[in-house]
Design a protein around this motif. Structure first.
Motif, PDB file in Angstrom:
ATOM      1  N   PHE A 807       0.870  -1.230   0.239  1.00 57.04           N
ATOM      2  CA  PHE A 807      -0.099  -0.276  -0.054  1.00 57.04           C
ATOM      3  C   PHE A 807       0.748   1.247  -0.001  1.00 57.04           C
ATOM      4  CE2 PHE A 807      -2.223  -3.484   2.175  1.00 57.04           C
ATOM      5  CZ  PHE A 807      -3.214  -3.452   1.324  1.00 57.04           C
ATOM      6  N   ASN A 808       0.609   2.309  -0.777  1.00 63.42           N
ATOM      7  CA  ASN A 808       1.211   3.279  -1.006  1.00 63.42           C
ATOM      8  C   ASN A 808       2.713   2.926  -1.690  1.00 63.42           C
ATOM      9  OD1 ASN A 808       2.392   5.989  -1.208  1.00 63.42           O
ATOM     10  ND2 ASN A 808       2.357   6.478   0.655  1.00 63.42           N
ATOM     11  N   ILE A 809       2.760   2.181  -2.324  1.00 62.92           N
ATOM     12  CA  ILE A 809       3.924   1.302  -2.789  1.00 62.92           C
ATOM     13  C   ILE A 809       5.147   2.306  -3.280  1.00 62.92           C
ATOM     14  CG2 ILE A 809       3.278   1.200  -5.230  1.00 62.92           C
ATOM     15  CD1 ILE A 809       4.512  -1.772  -5.532  1.00 62.92           C
ATOM     16  N   VAL A 810       4.952   3.686  -3.855  1.00 63.97           N
ATOM     17  CA  VAL A 810       5.945   4.562  -4.202  1.00 63.97           C
ATOM     18  C   VAL A 810       6.410   5.376  -2.924  1.00 63.97           C
ATOM     19  CG1 VAL A 810       5.151   4.388  -6.543  1.00 63.97           C
ATOM     20  CG2 VAL A 810       4.171   6.149  -4.947  1.00 63.97           C
ATOM     21  N   ASN A 811       5.779   4.845  -1.837  1.00 63.79           N
ATOM     22  CA  ASN A 811       6.165   5.703  -0.482  1.00 63.79           C
ATOM     23  C   ASN A 811       6.106   7.391  -0.670  1.00 63.79           C
ATOM     24  OD1 ASN A 811       6.740   5.379   2.082  1.00 63.79           O
ATOM     25  ND2 ASN A 811       8.946   5.933   1.788  1.00 63.79           N
ATOM     26  N   ARG A 812       4.951   7.648  -1.445  1.00 64.62           N
ATOM     27  CA  ARG A 812       4.605   9.156  -1.302  1.00 64.62           C
ATOM     28  C   ARG A 812       4.065   9.769   0.103  1.00 64.62           C
ATOM     29  NH1 ARG A 812       2.845  13.729  -4.654  1.00 64.62           N
ATOM     30  NH2 ARG A 812       1.225  14.864  -3.644  1.00 64.62           N
ATOM     31  N   VAL A 813       4.676  11.001   0.238  1.00 70.23           N
ATOM     32  CA  VAL A 813       4.310  11.632   1.724  1.00 70.23           C
ATOM     33  C   VAL A 813       3.247  12.400   1.158  1.00 70.23           C
ATOM     34  CG1 VAL A 813       4.947  13.150   3.550  1.00 70.23           C
ATOM     35  CG2 VAL A 813       6.555  11.386   2.492  1.00 70.23           C
ATOM     36  N   ASN A 814       2.176  11.809   1.809  1.00 73.85           N
ATOM     37  CA  ASN A 814       0.522  12.541   1.694  1.00 73.85           C
ATOM     38  C   ASN A 814       0.224  13.064   2.863  1.00 73.85           C
ATOM     39  OD1 ASN A 814       0.033  11.798  -0.973  1.00 73.85           O
ATOM     40  ND2 ASN A 814      -0.130   9.515  -0.181  1.00 73.85           N
ATOM     41  N   TYR A 815       0.625  14.525   3.105  1.00 68.93           N
ATOM     42  CA  TYR A 815       0.536  15.448   4.210  1.00 68.93           C
ATOM     43  C   TYR A 815      -0.855  15.540   4.500  1.00 68.93           C
ATOM     44  CZ  TYR A 815       5.568  16.254   4.336  1.00 68.93           C
ATOM     45  OH  TYR A 815       6.889  16.024   4.482  1.00 68.93           O
ATOM     46  N   SER A 816      -1.405  15.668   5.841  1.00 69.99           N
ATOM     47  CA  SER A 816      -2.551  15.939   6.290  1.00 69.99           C
ATOM     48  C   SER A 816      -2.734  16.562   7.502  1.00 69.99           C
ATOM     49  CB  SER A 816      -3.462  14.536   6.603  1.00 69.99           C
ATOM     50  OG  SER A 816      -2.775  13.824   7.637  1.00 69.99           O
ATOM     51  N   GLY A 817      -3.476  17.188   8.130  1.00 66.52           N
ATOM     52  CA  GLY A 817      -3.868  17.912   9.690  1.00 66.52           C
ATOM     53  C   GLY A 817      -3.056  19.017   9.293  1.00 66.52           C
ATOM     54  N   PHE A 818      -3.321  20.053   8.182  1.00 68.22           N
ATOM     55  CA  PHE A 818      -2.695  21.308   8.129  1.00 68.22           C
ATOM     56  C   PHE A 818      -3.224  22.276   8.993  1.00 68.22           C
ATOM     57  CE2 PHE A 818      -1.219  19.575   4.356  1.00 68.22           C
ATOM     58  CZ  PHE A 818      -0.028  20.295   3.910  1.00 68.22           C
ATOM     59  N   THR A 823      -1.922  31.643  15.733  1.00 65.91           N
ATOM     60  CA  THR A 823      -1.033  31.549  17.001  1.00 65.91           C
ATOM     61  C   THR A 823      -0.203  30.190  17.306  1.00 65.91           C
ATOM     62  OG1 THR A 823      -3.047  30.698  18.204  1.00 65.91           O
ATOM     63  CG2 THR A 823      -2.656  33.068  18.180  1.00 65.91           C
ATOM     64  N   SER A 824      -0.537  29.264  16.390  1.00 63.01           N
ATOM     65  CA  SER A 824       0.220  27.901  16.474  1.00 63.01           C
ATOM     66  C   SER A 824       1.540  28.078  15.849  1.00 63.01           C
ATOM     67  CB  SER A 824      -0.510  26.838  15.730  1.00 63.01           C
ATOM     68  OG  SER A 824       0.351  25.522  15.582  1.00 63.01           O
ATOM     69  N   PRO A 825       2.724  27.398  16.422  1.00 60.38           N
ATOM     70  CA  PRO A 825       3.778  27.193  15.839  1.00 60.38           C
ATOM     71  C   PRO A 825       3.928  26.535  14.857  1.00 60.38           C
ATOM     72  CG  PRO A 825       3.847  25.816  17.726  1.00 60.38           C
ATOM     73  CD  PRO A 825       2.524  26.723  17.980  1.00 60.38           C
ATOM     74  N   PHE A 826       2.815  25.750  14.368  1.00 58.41           N
ATOM     75  CA  PHE A 826       2.797  25.045  13.145  1.00 58.41           C
ATOM     76  C   PHE A 826       1.994  25.556  12.164  1.00 58.41           C
ATOM     77  CE2 PHE A 826       3.278  21.459  16.482  1.00 58.41           C
ATOM     78  CZ  PHE A 826       4.608  21.421  16.250  1.00 58.41           C
ATOM     79  N   PHE A 827       1.732  26.906  12.181  1.00 60.46           N
ATOM     80  CA  PHE A 827       0.804  27.454  11.298  1.00 60.46           C
ATOM     81  C   PHE A 827       1.225  27.483   9.787  1.00 60.46           C
ATOM     82  CE2 PHE A 827      -0.216  31.407   8.623  1.00 60.46           C
ATOM     83  CZ  PHE A 827      -1.388  31.229   8.618  1.00 60.46           C
ATOM     84  N   GLY A 828       0.497  26.850   9.039  1.00 63.42           N
ATOM     85  CA  GLY A 828       0.494  26.640   7.671  1.00 63.42           C
ATOM     86  C   GLY A 828       1.337  25.464   7.173  1.00 63.42           C
ATOM     87  N   ARG A 829       1.605  24.544   8.234  1.00 66.21           N
ATOM     88  CA  ARG A 829       2.203  23.190   8.219  1.00 66.21           C
ATOM     89  C   ARG A 829       1.348  22.010   8.568  1.00 66.21           C
ATOM     90  NH1 ARG A 829       7.061  24.175  11.895  1.00 66.21           N
ATOM     91  NH2 ARG A 829       7.196  21.870  11.585  1.00 66.21           N
ATOM     92  N   ALA A 830       1.905  20.935   8.199  1.00 69.96           N
ATOM     93  CA  ALA A 830       0.898  19.807   8.428  1.00 69.96           C
ATOM     94  C   ALA A 830       1.677  19.056   9.605  1.00 69.96           C
ATOM     95  CB  ALA A 830       1.239  18.599   7.402  1.00 69.96           C
ATOM     96  N   ILE A 831       0.725  18.590  10.432  1.00 67.92           N
ATOM     97  CA  ILE A 831       1.247  17.778  11.899  1.00 67.92           C
ATOM     98  C   ILE A 831       1.128  16.504  11.789  1.00 67.92           C
ATOM     99  CG2 ILE A 831       0.686  20.088  13.371  1.00 67.92           C
ATOM    100  CD1 ILE A 831      -1.905  18.512  14.336  1.00 67.92           C
ATOM    101  N   SER A 832       0.605  15.768  10.564  1.00 62.40           N
ATOM    102  CA  SER A 832       0.430  14.237  10.451  1.00 62.40           C
ATOM    103  C   SER A 832       0.444  14.115   8.920  1.00 62.40           C
ATOM    104  CB  SER A 832      -0.801  13.799  11.129  1.00 62.40           C
ATOM    105  OG  SER A 832      -2.165  14.403  10.428  1.00 62.40           O
ATOM    106  N   ALA A 833       0.500  12.706   8.465  1.00 67.57           N
ATOM    107  CA  ALA A 833       0.465  12.315   7.113  1.00 67.57           C
ATOM    108  C   ALA A 833      -0.115  10.905   7.167  1.00 67.57           C
ATOM    109  CB  ALA A 833       1.866  12.276   6.659  1.00 67.57           C
ATOM    110  N   GLN A 834      -0.665  10.824   5.697  1.00 65.89           N
ATOM    111  CA  GLN A 834      -1.361   9.596   5.672  1.00 65.89           C
ATOM    112  C   GLN A 834       0.006   8.252   5.870  1.00 65.89           C
ATOM    113  OE1 GLN A 834      -4.382   8.760   4.920  1.00 65.89           O
ATOM    114  NE2 GLN A 834      -4.818  10.993   5.622  1.00 65.89           N
ATOM    115  N   PRO A 835      -0.740   7.107   6.233  1.00 64.01           N
ATOM    116  CA  PRO A 835       0.526   6.117   6.034  1.00 64.01           C
ATOM    117  C   PRO A 835       1.407   6.062   4.915  1.00 64.01           C
ATOM    118  CG  PRO A 835      -1.550   5.519   6.981  1.00 64.01           C
ATOM    119  CD  PRO A 835      -1.992   6.492   6.135  1.00 64.01           C
ATOM    120  N   PRO A 836       2.629   5.803   5.462  1.00 60.95           N
ATOM    121  CA  PRO A 836       3.651   5.391   4.251  1.00 60.95           C
ATOM    122  C   PRO A 836       3.570   4.177   3.720  1.00 60.95           C
ATOM    123  CG  PRO A 836       4.736   5.093   6.568  1.00 60.95           C
ATOM    124  CD  PRO A 836       3.144   5.638   6.620  1.00 60.95           C
TER     125      PRO A 836
END
Length: 847
Positions: A807-818, A823-836
């Motif tokens: 599953f996800n054989i090419v190991n693409r990073v699919n970011y989620s949870g943007f 006020t968050s230190p993660f503003f505009g960034r993802a904090i999780s990703a779909q499984p590798p």
């Protein structure tokens, strides 16, 4: 050189020509999808000489072995149903594909439907060629993660057609919350078989229909094992190292005759799931980045046993018992939630399902199903203490999630099908939910502090403190009712019309005029081209969470209070004593049940034998959608004091939301290339609304216009593909490709700009869901092979299979949870990703 010669010799033996004789096999069903046991299948030559006759078994399957190459005619008959004749061509080089033949009632004027290899379109509402139909053989060949068949096929649904409860699941003709049997006991899965049927509450692309396997006239069974281990997987991009994980699934299915097996059969299934996975924590604390893993073991056991009895040729009754138990540790941990804020979850469920199907005459078919069930669950926080939430930075302290639920429920489905001339009339009623629900809610007893930013946390300036007080026990009845009638009219050989009417009702709400007309048509321009269209109204249902809140507010036994700008760490200091404001939930006086009007049309064409393409437009308009509104919010321009100081938020549930959605789909299905069959679906879509659901509050309760924006599920482009490739004896592959453009999320200030205790405020002039995440791509592959074993009885030989899935054989990073919180230190960034990339091994013995 000798080794190479030996290898070439072996490969040559694998590609040797097929046997001189072949086996014809298939399944016989009625229009409801139920299999017909005991149907007579007769094979004759072109001159009319009968070669052989067999009866279908308890699975509705026939098998005729030792057939020489040539052209034949299959005649299928069953008492009370119109006989069918179909052509069968047998080649010496390739075994004929299994066929599913659907019989109509004896007086019905319609063509027999054959779902594999057919080269004539059917002008019938349930004959649309953009439907996804998979049988048990297809399911064994495709990559299905953790054997989750319903979850895998949900990708082909239209998000705008889903109800508030998500996917509508129909099992053996009755709405259900789960399939109830092991995946190996699923015989067929259908999506969009009849898009505008009045029999169901949701459209075709909002539901999944599952047909489970019945017993058999011979002992048959299977044992399957599915296994995953982290050592075969890629590392999660948010984990510092690859944590130890393992997944094990054990399935067992056994069925066969009871007594002489001519009338009664049984089926028993067992499924044990053991998952030892890790939750990935990626948070920002006062001292910097926090990265950790927390064990999250999950255990589930489901067993079922069923009996099926054929009373003569016209009546069939069945009885199934299902029991399930589950447990999960560290629930809720992951992302910005630390391990200390986890909880344990335990649940159990038992249900008994009775079914009866009777051909009352050559014109009348009756079906009845009754489900009686009992279930319960409990959530226990792992650690005590107040909960600390720093918006999109970290969540610590106790989970504050303790609660216990119980439920006793009944589900009923009754329908009659009547045929007269060119009319097929079907009507009936359903009680999808009649339940007594009990809740003991002890969540948030210690209270929760919310901070806007890490800076506010460092200086001890919380934004709010919320706490739950009082008696959390509540018991109430949930009642849902639906009734329908529809007439499918075969106007002529080319045109059919289906007109239907449905009525839906739910208690608690006073709206009682929920009548939903539906109409669809199908016109065959020629034998290979058809035009289809339809429109209908589909009513929603409210879940029990909102109903609980309303009933608790009425009884005033459980209170939720909130303090704004409280002291820390003691929220009830002298300066704020008695200032806690109670939160209540009410229904608007003019509350109505929401509905969606869906309409569409399309063109389908058979481009070659066994291959169909379709182009469809689908539009929908949501009316009176649920959303919440704080009618006691501080008014402008200062937003400082609430109109009624005796209360905090007065959350009123209203039916004032709206939604529009449009999509254009291109579908290709069938034999897409030599040795390749499957479905490819491309969707171009847009969707806008002004509500995120029944519990969603607007940013500014006095200005609702900025709530109109892209729907949370809005995705401009999407491709979904399921393919099977048979390139040789050792080359049996399945593939699943999923591509999609980005989905939206909202920009938020992270402050309580309107002094409501909510943190969903947006900058001035910014509407909802204006930001967008990146696209998504995942390719899954499966290789499998079946080894036939010798059969001493001369019947169908047992076999064992092995499979390898990636599953996800090419190991693409699919970011989620943007994160859209400024006020968050993660503003505009993802904090999780779909499984590798994950690798799954499977093996099974089938006999």
């Amino acid at each position: 050189m000798p080794a190479i010669a030996m290898l070439l010799l072996l490969l040559g033996s694998f590609q040797s020509t097929g046997p001189e004789t072949q086996t014809l096999r298939g399944t016989v069903r009625d229009q409801t999808g139920a299999v017909l046991q005991g149907a007579h299948v007769e094979l004759a030559t072109e001159t009319g000489t009968v070669v052989r006759g067999v009866l279908t078994d308890a699975r509705g399957e026939y098998r005729i072995e030792g057939i020489a190459p040539g052209t034949y005619t299959l005649t299928i008959g069953f008492e009370g149903f119109a006989p069918a004749k179909i052509a069968a061509r047998v080649s010496a080089r390739r075994a004929p594909a299994p066929q599913t033949v659907v019989l109509g009632l004896a007086s019905q004027f319609q063509e027999v439907t054959v779902d594999v290899g057919g080269d004539v379109v059917a002008a019938a509402a349930n004959g649309n060629r953009d439907a996804v139909v998979l049988d048990d053989r297809d399911l064994k060949s495709l990559p299905i993660f953790d054997r989750d068949i319903v979850g895998t096929l949900s990708r082909f649904l239209d998000a705008s057609a889903l109800g508030t409860g998500g996917v509508t699941l129909v099992v053996d003709g009755m709405e259900a919350r789960k399939v109830g049997v092991a995946p190996s006991a699923i015989q067929q899965v259908k999506i969009n078989q009849d898009p505008y049927s009045s029999e169901f509450p949701r459209p075709g692309r909002g539901r999944i229909e599952v047909v489970t396997r019945p017993g058999a006239d011979k002992y048959r069974g299977s044992m399957d094992v599915t296994f995953r281990d982290a050592r075969l997987n890629a590392r999660d991009p948010f984990a510092e190292s690859r944590p130890p994980e393992q997944r094990r699934i054990y399935e067992g299915v056994i069925g066969g005759p009871v007594g002489d097996g001519k009338r009664t059969s049984f089926l028993a299934t067992l499924e044990r799931r053991e998952e030892n996975v890790q939750a990935i924590v990626f948070a920002e604390g006062p001292t910097g980045l926090l990265r950790a893993v927390a064990p999250q073991p999950d255990r589930r056991l489901e067993v079922s046993a069923s009996l099926s009895h054929q009373r003569g040729a016209r009546h069939n009754v069945s009885l199934r018992f299902t029991s399930e138990s589950s447990s999960t540790r560290n629930r809720g941990v992951g992302g910005t939630t630390l391990a200390e804020s986890g909880a344990d979850d335990r649940g159990h469920e038992a249900q008994l399902v009775f079914g009866a199907r009777s051909v009352l005459s050559g014109r009348l078919l009756n079906e009845f199903r009754l489900l009686v069930g009992d279930e319960g669950s409990s959530i226990i926080s792992l650690h005590p203490g107040r909960r600390i939430v720093v918006l999109d930075a970290f969540t610590a302290g106790g989970a504050q999630a303790d609660q216990r639920t119980t439920e006793d429920h009944v589900t009923v489905a009754e329908s009659l099908t009547y045929v007269h001339g060119r009319h097929l009339v079907k009507g009936g009623f359903q009680i999808p939910d009649f339940s007594r629900r009990g809740f003991d809610d002890r969540s948030n007893r210690e209270g929760t502090y919310t901070f806007s930013s890490l800076g506010d946390y460092a200086t001890g300036r919380p934004l709010s403190f919320a706490q739950q007080q009082g008696d959390g026990r509540l018991t109430f009845l949930q009642k849902v009712f639906g009734a329908f009638i529809q007439d499918q009219i075969a106007v002529n050989d080319r045109l059919s019309l289906t007109a239907g009417l449905r009525y839906d009702w739910q208690n608690i709400f006073t709206d009682t005029n929920n009548v939903a007309p539906r109409l669809s048509l199908a016109y065959a321009i020629d034998k290979k081209t058809a035009v289809r269209g339809g429109a209908g109204i589909f009513y929603e249902r409210a879940g029990d969470s909102a109903i609980r809140e309303v009933l608790r507010s009425r009884e005033d036994r459980l209170r939720r209070v909130v303090l704004l700008d409280p002291t820390y760490p003691d929220p009830f200091g002298a300066a704020v004593a008695g200032a806690a404001a109670r939160i209540v939930v009410t229904l608007a006086p003019d509350i109505r049940i929401p509905y969606t009007t869906q309409y569409g049309f399309g063109l389908e064409r058979i481009v070659r034998k066994g291959t169909t393409i379709a182009a469809n437009y689908l539009g929908s308009r949501g009316v009176d959608l649920f959303r919440s509104h704080d009618v006691n919010a501080p008014p402008p321009p200062l937003y400082t004091a609430r109109p009624d100081p005796a209360f905090g938020a007065i959350r009123r549930i209203e039916s004032t939301g709206r939604q529009t959605a449009h999509s254009f789909q291109l579908i290709a299905r069938g034999l897409l290339a030599p040795r390749v069959k499957g479905s490819v679906q491309y969707t171009l879509a847009t969707a806008h609304n002004d509500t995120n659901g029944i519990n969603a509050l607007p940013a500014n309760n006095y200005d609702l216009a900025p709530e109109w924006g892209r729907a949370a599920f809005d995705q401009r482009h999407r491709v979904e593909t399921l393919l099977q490739l048979k390139a040789g004896r050792w080359a049996d592959f399945g593939a699943s490709l999923s591509l999609g453009s980005g989905r939206p999320y909202s920009l938020q200030t992270g402050r309580d700009d309107y002094h409501t205790g909510q943190t969903n405020a947006r900058p001035p002039g910014v509407s909802r869901n204006t930001l967008e995440g990146p696209g998504f791509a995942r390719l899954d592959m499966r290789w499998s092979h079946e080894f036939a074993l010798r059969s001493r009885s001369g019947g169908e030989p047992p076999a064992w299979t092995i499979g390898l899935d990636a599953f996800n054989i090419v190991n693409r990073v699919n970011y989620s949870g943007f994160v859209g919180t400024q006020t968050s230190p993660f503003f505009g960034r993802a904090i999780s990703a779909q499984p590798p990339r994950r690798v799954q091994l499977s093996a099974g013995l089938h006999f």
